[in-house]
Design a protein around this motif. Structure first.
Motif, PDB file in Angstrom:
ATOM      1  N   VAL A  63      31.657  44.945  40.596  1.00 48.89           N
ATOM      2  CA  VAL A  63      31.778  45.663  41.870  1.00 48.89           C
ATOM      3  C   VAL A  63      32.813  46.780  41.741  1.00 48.89           C
ATOM      4  CG1 VAL A  63      32.532  45.490  44.276  1.00 48.89           C
ATOM      5  CG2 VAL A  63      31.047  43.733  43.313  1.00 48.89           C
ATOM      6  N   ALA A  64      33.981  46.444  41.205  1.00 46.08           N
ATOM      7  CA  ALA A  64      35.044  47.440  41.070  1.00 46.08           C
ATOM      8  C   ALA A  64      34.602  48.610  40.194  1.00 46.08           C
ATOM      9  CB  ALA A  64      36.302  46.788  40.491  1.00 46.08           C
ATOM     10  N   ARG A  65      33.875  48.319  39.131  1.00 41.18           N
ATOM     11  CA  ARG A  65      33.434  49.392  38.230  1.00 41.18           C
ATOM     12  C   ARG A  65      32.441  50.338  38.905  1.00 41.18           C
ATOM     13  NH1 ARG A  65      33.527  45.557  32.936  1.00 41.18           N
ATOM     14  NH2 ARG A  65      35.503  46.355  32.125  1.00 41.18           N
ATOM     15  N   ARG A  66      31.768  49.854  39.936  1.00 39.37           N
ATOM     16  CA  ARG A  66      30.826  50.698  40.668  1.00 39.37           C
ATOM     17  C   ARG A  66      31.504  51.493  41.789  1.00 39.37           C
ATOM     18  NH1 ARG A  66      25.057  47.463  41.209  1.00 39.37           N
ATOM     19  NH2 ARG A  66      25.016  46.602  39.093  1.00 39.37           N
ATOM     20  N   CYS A  67      32.771  51.208  42.040  1.00 34.49           N
ATOM     21  CA  CYS A  67      33.480  51.840  43.159  1.00 34.49           C
ATOM     22  C   CYS A  67      34.019  53.216  42.768  1.00 34.49           C
ATOM     23  CB  CYS A  67      34.627  50.958  43.621  1.00 34.49           C
ATOM     24  SG  CYS A  67      34.095  49.456  44.470  1.00 34.49           S
ATOM     25  N   ILE A  68      33.672  54.192  43.564  1.00 38.32           N
ATOM     26  CA  ILE A  68      34.160  55.562  43.367  1.00 38.32           C
ATOM     27  C   ILE A  68      34.634  56.080  44.719  1.00 38.32           C
ATOM     28  CG2 ILE A  68      33.559  57.907  42.688  1.00 38.32           C
ATOM     29  CD1 ILE A  68      31.390  56.713  40.875  1.00 38.32           C
ATOM     30  N   VAL A  69      35.881  56.521  44.782  1.00 40.58           N
ATOM     31  CA  VAL A  69      36.410  57.072  46.027  1.00 40.58           C
ATOM     32  C   VAL A  69      36.450  58.598  45.906  1.00 40.58           C
ATOM     33  CG1 VAL A  69      37.758  55.053  46.621  1.00 40.58           C
ATOM     34  CG2 VAL A  69      38.790  56.833  45.233  1.00 40.58           C
ATOM     35  N   PRO A  70      36.241  59.329  47.008  1.00 38.56           N
ATOM     36  CA  PRO A  70      36.340  60.787  46.971  1.00 38.56           C
ATOM     37  C   PRO A  70      37.715  61.239  46.539  1.00 38.56           C
ATOM     38  CG  PRO A  70      35.312  60.040  49.010  1.00 38.56           C
ATOM     39  CD  PRO A  70      35.846  58.821  48.327  1.00 38.56           C
ATOM     40  N   VAL A  71      37.774  62.413  45.954  1.00 38.70           N
ATOM     41  CA  VAL A  71      39.048  62.943  45.460  1.00 38.70           C
ATOM     42  C   VAL A  71      40.094  62.972  46.565  1.00 38.70           C
ATOM     43  CG1 VAL A  71      40.196  64.969  44.482  1.00 38.70           C
ATOM     44  CG2 VAL A  71      37.945  64.269  43.643  1.00 38.70           C
ATOM     45  N   ARG A  72      39.664  63.287  47.779  1.00 37.37           N
ATOM     46  CA  ARG A  72      40.617  63.402  48.888  1.00 37.37           C
ATOM     47  C   ARG A  72      41.318  62.064  49.156  1.00 37.37           C
ATOM     48  NH1 ARG A  72      38.670  60.965  53.364  1.00 37.37           N
ATOM     49  NH2 ARG A  72      36.415  60.551  53.476  1.00 37.37           N
ATOM     50  N   GLN A  73      40.653  60.919  48.833  1.00 34.39           N
ATOM     51  CA  GLN A  73      41.263  59.634  49.038  1.00 34.39           C
ATOM     52  C   GLN A  73      42.206  59.276  47.888  1.00 34.39           C
ATOM     53  OE1 GLN A  73      37.275  57.750  51.026  1.00 34.39           O
ATOM     54  NE2 GLN A  73      38.712  56.340  50.158  1.00 34.39           N
ATOM     55  N   ALA A  74      41.841  59.687  46.686  1.00 33.01           N
ATOM     56  CA  ALA A  74      42.622  59.302  45.526  1.00 33.01           C
ATOM     57  C   ALA A  74      43.830  60.215  45.316  1.00 33.01           C
ATOM     58  CB  ALA A  74      41.743  59.310  44.278  1.00 33.01           C
ATOM     59  N   ALA A  75      43.899  61.326  46.059  1.00 30.05           N
ATOM     60  CA  ALA A  75      44.986  62.286  45.845  1.00 30.05           C
ATOM     61  C   ALA A  75      46.322  61.697  46.296  1.00 30.05           C
ATOM     62  CB  ALA A  75      44.695  63.551  46.618  1.00 30.05           C
TER      63      ALA A  75
END
Length: 205
Positions: A193-205
């Motif tokens: 599940v974690a490996r499939r998780c991608i957050v938008p750049v705006r969240q990871a900034a």
């Protein structure tokens, strides 16, 4: 095969996660608060201060702060946070209840760890950010009654009477280690599940 690195936070010293390739584990000795970030996480913050029997718990100084901190890592880098069903962490950290979605696109999946081989039902909530329900790995369906229970104090008949040994429907408790540990198939599923998780750049900034 998805081989993205994943961090497993707040794991047991003998955790199954330590045997998995590409999983960076943080146990009590390594201290999850030293994790530098940068990849999706599987977070198992201490739950004794957040569960139904929290009034019996004696959390160590700062222990309750680890839950909201873990939720923030999931929101920032993507991944999944695991806690018991109806954990009070959900209200404290503003996590969405099942059927809701929060401002980070996070949502809550109720599961039974029995589906992944736990001897007790062990109802659990997963807070997930970065992976929609449609993109989740397959969830096993395990029909039938669990052979054990997490705690006898929770085992009651429909009329509210507490079940005792020798009564119809009574089941033995799992060991303390089983209460704390994650079944290997579930641990592997959470990492996927974690490996499939991608957050938008705006969240990871």
């Amino acid at each position: 095969m998805n081989s993205r690195p994943v961090a497993a936070l707040f794991v047991r010293a003998d955790s199954i996660y330590k045997t998995m390739p590409g999983v960076d584990c943080y146990d009590i000795e390594r201290d999850a608060l030293t994790w530098p970030g940068g990849c999706p996480v599987v977070a198992h913050p201490p739950c004794r201060g957040w569960g139904k029997l929290f009034y019996f718990a004696k959390p160590a100084p700062g222990e309750l702060d680890l839950g909201p901190w873990a939720a923030q890592q999931v929101r920032t880098y993507g991944g999944v946070l695991e806690h018991p069903k109806d954990s009070k962490l959900w209200e404290a950290a503003g996590l969405p209840r099942p059927g809701q979605v929060d401002a980070w696109g996070g949502w809550t999946l109720p599961i039974s760890q029995h589906w992944w081989g736990h001897r007790a039902e062990k109802l659990t909530w997963l807070y997930i950010v970065g992976c929609t329900p449609a993109d989740m790995p397959l969830i096993p369906l395990h029909l039938g009654r669990a052979t054990h229970v997490i705690a006898q104090s929770r085992a009651r008949r429909k009329d509210g009477v507490r079940l005792r040994k020798g009564m119809e429907g009574w089941r033995p408790e799992v060991t303390r280690a089983e209460r704390e540990a994650t079944p290997p198939p579930l641990a592997e599923w959470l990492v996927e599940v974690a490996r499939r998780c991608i957050v938008p750049v705006r969240q990871a900034a």
